[in-house]
Design a protein around this motif. Sequence first.
Motif, mmCIF file in Angstrom:
data_model
loop_
_atom_site.group_PDB
_atom_site.id
_atom_site.type_symbol
_atom_site.label_atom_id
_atom_site.label_comp_id
_atom_site.label_asym_id
_atom_site.label_seq_id
_atom_site.Cartn_x
_atom_site.Cartn_y
_atom_site.Cartn_z
ATOM 1 N N UNK A 353 4.648 0.535 5.369
ATOM 2 C CA UNK A 353 3.725 1.558 5.881
ATOM 3 C C UNK A 353 2.269 1.348 5.484
ATOM 4 N N UNK A 354 1.974 0.297 4.706
ATOM 5 C CA UNK A 354 0.590 -0.019 4.369
ATOM 6 C C UNK A 354 0.141 -1.232 5.172
ATOM 7 N N UNK A 355 -1.156 -1.269 5.486
ATOM 8 C CA UNK A 355 -1.753 -2.389 6.188
ATOM 9 C C UNK A 355 -2.773 -3.049 5.255
ATOM 10 N N UNK A 356 -2.627 -4.339 5.060
ATOM 11 C CA UNK A 356 -3.570 -5.116 4.255
ATOM 12 C C UNK A 356 -4.505 -5.838 5.224
ATOM 13 N N UNK A 357 -5.789 -5.585 5.070
ATOM 14 C CA UNK A 357 -6.780 -6.069 6.024
ATOM 15 C C UNK A 357 -7.852 -6.852 5.283
ATOM 16 N N UNK A 358 -7.977 -8.131 5.596
ATOM 17 C CA UNK A 358 -9.019 -8.958 4.999
ATOM 18 C C UNK A 358 -10.306 -8.833 5.787
ATOM 19 N N UNK A 359 -11.400 -8.506 5.127
ATOM 20 C CA UNK A 359 -12.691 -8.337 5.793
ATOM 21 C C UNK A 359 -13.686 -9.397 5.380
ATOM 22 N N UNK A 360 -14.353 -10.020 6.346
ATOM 23 C CA UNK A 360 -15.388 -11.012 6.069
ATOM 24 C C UNK A 360 -16.716 -10.313 5.797
ATOM 25 N N UNK A 361 -17.722 -11.110 5.417
ATOM 26 C CA UNK A 361 -19.033 -10.545 5.080
ATOM 27 C C UNK A 361 -20.107 -10.940 6.068
ATOM 28 N N UNK A 362 -19.792 -11.842 6.999
ATOM 29 C CA UNK A 362 -20.806 -12.367 7.899
ATOM 30 C C UNK A 362 -21.514 -13.583 7.350
ATOM 31 N N UNK A 363 -21.342 -13.844 6.051
ATOM 32 C CA UNK A 363 -21.912 -15.023 5.397
ATOM 33 C C UNK A 363 -20.761 -15.956 5.052
ATOM 34 N N UNK A 364 -20.759 -17.199 5.577
ATOM 35 C CA UNK A 364 -19.577 -18.061 5.458
ATOM 36 C C UNK A 364 -19.052 -18.253 4.047
ATOM 37 N N UNK A 365 -19.934 -18.385 3.054
ATOM 38 C CA UNK A 365 -19.479 -18.705 1.707
ATOM 39 C C UNK A 365 -19.442 -17.500 0.772
ATOM 40 N N UNK A 366 -19.715 -16.309 1.297
ATOM 41 C CA UNK A 366 -19.685 -15.107 0.465
ATOM 42 C C UNK A 366 -18.286 -14.504 0.471
ATOM 43 N N UNK A 367 -17.816 -14.058 -0.682
ATOM 44 C CA UNK A 367 -16.485 -13.473 -0.757
ATOM 45 C C UNK A 367 -16.425 -12.162 0.014
ATOM 46 N N UNK A 368 -15.256 -11.923 0.607
ATOM 47 C CA UNK A 368 -15.051 -10.727 1.397
ATOM 48 C C UNK A 368 -14.283 -9.669 0.630
ATOM 49 N N UNK A 369 -13.733 -8.706 1.370
ATOM 50 C CA UNK A 369 -13.016 -7.583 0.776
ATOM 51 C C UNK A 369 -11.625 -7.504 1.369
ATOM 52 N N UNK A 370 -10.634 -7.296 0.525
ATOM 53 C CA UNK A 370 -9.259 -7.082 0.982
ATOM 54 C C UNK A 370 -8.918 -5.615 0.800
ATOM 55 N N UNK A 371 -8.707 -4.934 1.932
ATOM 56 C CA UNK A 371 -8.405 -3.503 1.921
ATOM 57 C C UNK A 371 -6.918 -3.274 2.140
ATOM 58 N N UNK A 372 -6.397 -2.233 1.510
ATOM 59 C CA UNK A 372 -5.082 -1.694 1.836
ATOM 60 C C UNK A 372 -5.339 -0.356 2.521
ATOM 61 N N UNK A 373 -4.913 -0.234 3.779
ATOM 62 C CA UNK A 373 -5.175 0.973 4.564
ATOM 63 C C UNK A 373 -3.883 1.671 4.968
ATOM 64 N N UNK A 374 -3.991 2.986 5.085
ATOM 65 C CA UNK A 374 -2.907 3.804 5.614
ATOM 66 C C UNK A 374 -3.552 4.995 6.309
ATOM 67 N N UNK A 375 -2.748 5.927 6.789
ATOM 68 C CA UNK A 375 -3.297 7.119 7.430
ATOM 69 C C UNK A 375 -3.886 8.086 6.413
ATOM 70 N N UNK A 376 -3.738 7.784 5.121
ATOM 71 C CA UNK A 376 -4.313 8.641 4.072
ATOM 72 C C UNK A 376 -5.687 8.177 3.614
#
Length: 434
Positions: A353-376
Motif C-alpha cells: 500500500x506504499x509507493x516509493x517514488x524516486x525524484x530527480x533534481x534537474x541537475x544530472x549529477x545532483x542527488x535526488x529524493x526518494x519519497x514514500x507516498x500513500x493517501x496519508x
Amino acid sequence: MTQRGRHRRRRRGRALRAFLAGTALALTAAATMISASQATVGDSPGALKALSAADRGQLRLREQSVAPASLERLASAMGRPVGVGAVLADADRSLREAIGCSAGERKSLPVEPAATRAYCWDAADTRGWQPGAVTTSGDADDDGLWGQNRVILSGWSRRESATTGQDLARIAFVDAGDLNHPTYTWALLAVPVDGGRDYRALSSRLSGMVWYENKLLVTTTSGDRDALYVYDMNRIQRTTVAADAVGRVHGGWSAHGYRYVLPAVGSYRLAGGAGAPRLDGISLDRSTAPDSLAANQWVPAGGDRRALLWRYPFSRDERHSGLLAADPAGGVRASEAYETKATEIGGVLSYRSDWYVGGATGTPDAHGTLWQQSTSGARATRCGSDETHRRCWSPRAQSLSYWEETGELWSQSGRVLFALPLASVDRSLGQMIP
C-alpha cells in the motif's frame, strides 16, 4: 569450496561492505552541506489523491499479439529458440565491484541509505549507450530463481546508431549466481516484420522493465513510443552473423553483432489517444492479489500537469502466463490510480500500500529524493539531522526493482548497478508530511 576459499570470500565481503560504508559517509557529508544551504530542497509531494473509476478509463490498455504463425516462421528460419540458461552459459563479460569503480562512478550511489552491493559497467562496453531499467529473477518467480539461475536484467538504449541508422535497445543478462563475480552478455530487442520473415530493432529508449513469469515487459518512450512491448523468455534466438546490421542478412541473421536477439511476441498500448498519460516506469508488486504491474508517468518540474501512479493486475489464467488480465476484447483496465505532486519521477515501486517514488533534481549529477507516498502523506529518506536533508537518493536512478526473496531493492544510475535492503529505506524515512 575449500575452507581457505570461504575465508577469502568472507574477507572480501567485509572489505567491500566497509568500502561502501566509507563511500556513503563521504557522500553524506557532501549532501549535508548542499542541503543545509538550500531551504527548499525536496519539497514534499504530499498525499496521493485517488482517481475515480471513470478517470481511470484513460489508462485502459489494448493488448495486441504477434501472430503465432509469424513467430514459428521466424524460429523455423533461425533455429530452435533457446532459454535464459543458454544465454548465461555464454556470459563472457564481467562487472567491476564498487572497490574497482572510479570516484566519479561512485557519486552515482545513494547517500542514505547506503548501497550494500554495487557494480560498474565497463566504459568501453557502454559508451554511447543510455542505461535504463532493471529487473531480476526475483520478479520472475517468487523463489528468486529462474530454473537454477539467479539473474539480473539491465536495459540499455542507443539513439541513432551510426552503423545501422536505427535506434537500438539491448538487455544485459547478468549471471548473479556469484555476486562476488557477476558476469554478463548482451541480447538485442527486436520486433518481427513481414510475417516473421525478418525482424527490425526495437527503436526506443527503455524507461521501464519487468520480468514476470516467462514474459519480459518493456516500456518505450521514443521511436516505438508509448507502448509496453512483450518478450517471451523461452523464445530467445541465436544469431548466425556478427554484423552491424539488424535482421536478415547475406548468410543468415544479425543483431548488431550480438549473439542473441529477442523478437517481441506482443504489445500493449494506451487506448486514451492524444493527450493520454504515458507509460514511463514500471515495477512488479507481489504484495497485491493478484500480483500487479505498478506504473508511473513522468512530468517535468514547473508544469501544470500532475503525474500519475497506477497499477494493472496480472492474469491468473495459465494460458495467459506472464501477461496482464485482459477482457475478451483485449482491454486491460487499471485497478488503482493516483495523482501525485512528485515531478521528474525516476523509478517507482509499490509495496504493501506504499509507493516509493524516486525524484530527480534537474541537475544530472545532483542527488535526488526518494519519497514514500500513500493517501496519508509522504516521507523522504534523510541524510542529515533534520527534514531539509532529503537529497539522499541516487542522481540518475531510472528504475526500482524489489527482490522479495532477498529483501533487496535494485536500481541503476549511470554506469553503476546497485542494491540495498528495502528495510533500510524504511528506517531512513523522516516524518510524515500530509
